[in-house]
Structures are given as structure tokens and as C-alpha cells.
Design an enzyme around this catalytic site. Structure first.
Site, PDB file in Angstrom:
ATOM      1  N   ALA A 172     -52.640  -0.754 -34.622  1.00 26.59           N
ATOM      2  CA  ALA A 172     -53.150   0.344 -35.440  1.00 26.59           C
ATOM      3  C   ALA A 172     -52.083   0.989 -36.307  1.00 26.59           C
ATOM      4  CB  ALA A 172     -53.802   1.401 -34.552  1.00 26.59           C
ATOM      5  N   ASP A 173     -50.815   0.813 -35.958  1.00 18.44           N
ATOM      6  CA  ASP A 173     -49.734   1.444 -36.724  1.00 18.44           C
ATOM      7  C   ASP A 173     -48.564   0.474 -36.865  1.00 18.44           C
ATOM      8  OD1 ASP A 173     -48.291   3.332 -38.114  1.00 18.44           O
ATOM      9  OD2 ASP A 173     -47.602   4.398 -36.323  1.00 18.44           O
ATOM     10  N   LEU A 174     -48.836  -0.648 -37.519  1.00 18.82           N
ATOM     11  CA  LEU A 174     -47.783  -1.643 -37.715  1.00 18.82           C
ATOM     12  C   LEU A 174     -46.823  -1.134 -38.783  1.00 18.82           C
ATOM     13  CD1 LEU A 174     -46.766  -4.435 -36.876  1.00 18.82           C
ATOM     14  CD2 LEU A 174     -48.120  -5.413 -38.740  1.00 18.82           C
ATOM     15  N   ASN A 175     -45.659  -0.699 -38.350  1.00 16.94           N
ATOM     16  CA  ASN A 175     -44.654  -0.197 -39.292  1.00 16.94           C
ATOM     17  C   ASN A 175     -43.278  -0.698 -38.894  1.00 16.94           C
ATOM     18  OD1 ASN A 175     -43.237   1.807 -37.537  1.00 16.94           O
ATOM     19  ND2 ASN A 175     -45.213   2.842 -37.562  1.00 16.94           N
ATOM     20  N   ASN A 178     -42.010  -0.007 -35.333  1.00 13.20           N
ATOM     21  CA  ASN A 178     -42.731  -0.557 -34.186  1.00 13.20           C
ATOM     22  C   ASN A 178     -42.497  -2.061 -34.030  1.00 13.20           C
ATOM     23  OD1 ASN A 178     -43.795   1.845 -33.256  1.00 13.20           O
ATOM     24  ND2 ASN A 178     -45.611   1.709 -34.562  1.00 13.20           N
TER      25      ASN A 178
END
Length: 244
Positions: A172-175, A178
Site C-alpha cells: 500500500a505504500d511502496l516508497n 520501505n
């Protein structure tokens, strides 16, 4: 993995019995961990992540906090870590812990889930998750602030993401922060609100677009951030060419 659950009054605790049988409050409370001289470090993000030791295990404690627009409403009331209660199995900690366990079973490179705790308080709950520390791991965003990556490393990142997507794993928060680099291995971390999808739709491209935006954002605030369009092309080409 030997998954166990305990309910102690308003506490719901989940843990891997293969790793521990000693589940108690100091595992989830930074103040008590500090009093027992167990904390070895910390990192700041949406909240503070604590690194600590427990009976030979190197562990990571993360307290769940809201982000985005909704968080601003809760922050005003000092409740940015509260979520609406709909049952312990629907809590973010419970779902992330079980997702990590599933990803471990699939052989995907993620932190090993150690324990999780949910505290039910009326209409709300707060939650924490503990994972096993990945040794020598460094967030990609921090790594490329110090020095550029080799082309092979960008390729390995692309292949790693494709491996998750081939298993329909949605992050949900591929940055940039991460994605973890550890001894030339690539890991993905922080699967809050992640899931295994039942379809292979446009979400994969959206995942990649989100990642590229995070690179651009970090680049805009740090002139020493080592990222270029050619790096992205290398990552994306490796992603497109990876089949497994």
C-alpha cells in the site's frame, strides 16, 4: 511458524511460538524497554520505530499511527494512533502480521513477524507490531543519499518488486524507504494495509508510479540524492523482463 493468540482482558496478542513463549508488556512498551536497557536504537518516520533485544533476538517495534488527511483530524485531539474497533481480526496489526506470515510461507523477502498487540478501548483500538530485525539492512532512500547504486542493484530492486507482483502482493505504500538493502539482498518492509490481490489489474502500475513519485519527492528536498531517470529505466526494464 507456530502462530498463537492470547487474550488478556482488553489485550489481544499474536505471536510466533517458534520464536518466543514470553509475551509481556515490555515487548510493546518503549518506556519499559528503556527501563530494562533493551533499546539499541531508533528511527523516525510517521512515529518512532524502536530497535531492541530480547533473549537473543534483535527486534523492531512499530506503533501504528494514522497518516494522510484523516490523521490531521485525530492529531488535533491527540488521538492519531486510534482506529475504529470492528473486531480484533480486522485490526491493522492483526492483518499485517498474518500477511507477513503468508509472505514468509511464499518465500518472499520480508521481515519475519514476531508479535503483535491490539488494545481495545471502547469504540477504538491502538496497536503495535514487532518484527525480527533484518541484519545490516538500510532503507534505499537513506542509502542513495550517501552514494549512488550500481546498475545491478537497481536491476535487483526491479526484479524483487516483480517477484512480489507475480504473487499478486500489493504494497500500500511502496516508497524508497520501505525498500531495504541488506548485504546485496533486497527486502520490502511495512505492509500496513497491504494485501494479496485476487486480480492482476492496474494496481501494479500504480504501485510502481507511487515508488517513482517517492524518488522524485526525496530528490526535490535533497540535492545529494543519487537518483536519475536512467536509474528508473534500469529498474523498470529489469521489472518488465523478470518472469519469476
Amino acid at each position: 511458524m507456530n502462530i498463537k493468540e492470547k487474550i488478556i482482558k482488553s489485550q489481544y496478542i499474536l505471536y510466533d511460538q517458534d520464536l518466543t513463549n514470553d509475551i509481556n508488556e515490555p515487548l510493546f512498551d518503549p518506556t519499559l524497554l528503556q527501563q530494562h536497557n533493551l533499546i539499541t536504537g531508533q528511527a523516525k518516520g510517521r512515529g518512532i520505530t524502536y530497535f531492541f533485544t530480547k533473549k537473543g533476538h534483535q527486534l523492531v517495534l512499530r506503533h501504528y499511527r494514522r497518516g494522510g488527511f484523516v490523521a490531521k483530524c485525530f492529531v488535533a485531539n491527540g488521538q492519531e494512533d486510534r482506529y475504529f474497533w470492528t473486531g480484533h481480526q480486522q485490526t491493522r496489526a492483526w492483518q499485517e502480521w498474518h500477511l507477513l506470515a503468508k509472505l514468509i510461507d511464499l518465500g518472499l523477502p520480508v521481515p519475519h513477524p514476531f508479535a503483535a498487540r491490539v488494545l481495545h478501548q471502547g469504540l477504538f483500538y491502538t496497536a503495535d507490531i514487532v518484527t525480527v530485525l533484518i541484519e545490516n539492512a538500510e532503507p534505499l532512500g537513506e542509502k542513495i543519499t550517501k552514494s549512488p547504486l550500481e546498475k545491478e542493484q537497481w536491476e535487483n530492486i526491479g526484479k524483487c518488486i516483480r517477484h512480489f507482483h507475480n504473487n499478486n502482493v500489493y504494497h500500500a505504500d511502496l516508497n524508497a524507504n520501505n525498500i531495504l538493502l541488506a548485504d546485496n539482498k533486497i527486502f520490502l518492509a511495512d505492509f500496513d494495509k497491504g494485501k494479496i490481490k485476487t486480480n492482476s489489474g492496474q494496481w501494479k502500475d500504480s504501485n510502481l508510479s507511487r515508488l517513482k513519485r517517492s524518488f522524485k519527492k526525496l530528490q526535490s528536498i535533497n540535492q545529494h540524492f543519487h537518483f536519475s531517470e536512467s536509474d528508473w529505466i534500469t529498474l523498470r526494464t529489469a521489472y518488465d523482463n523478470a518472469h519469476t
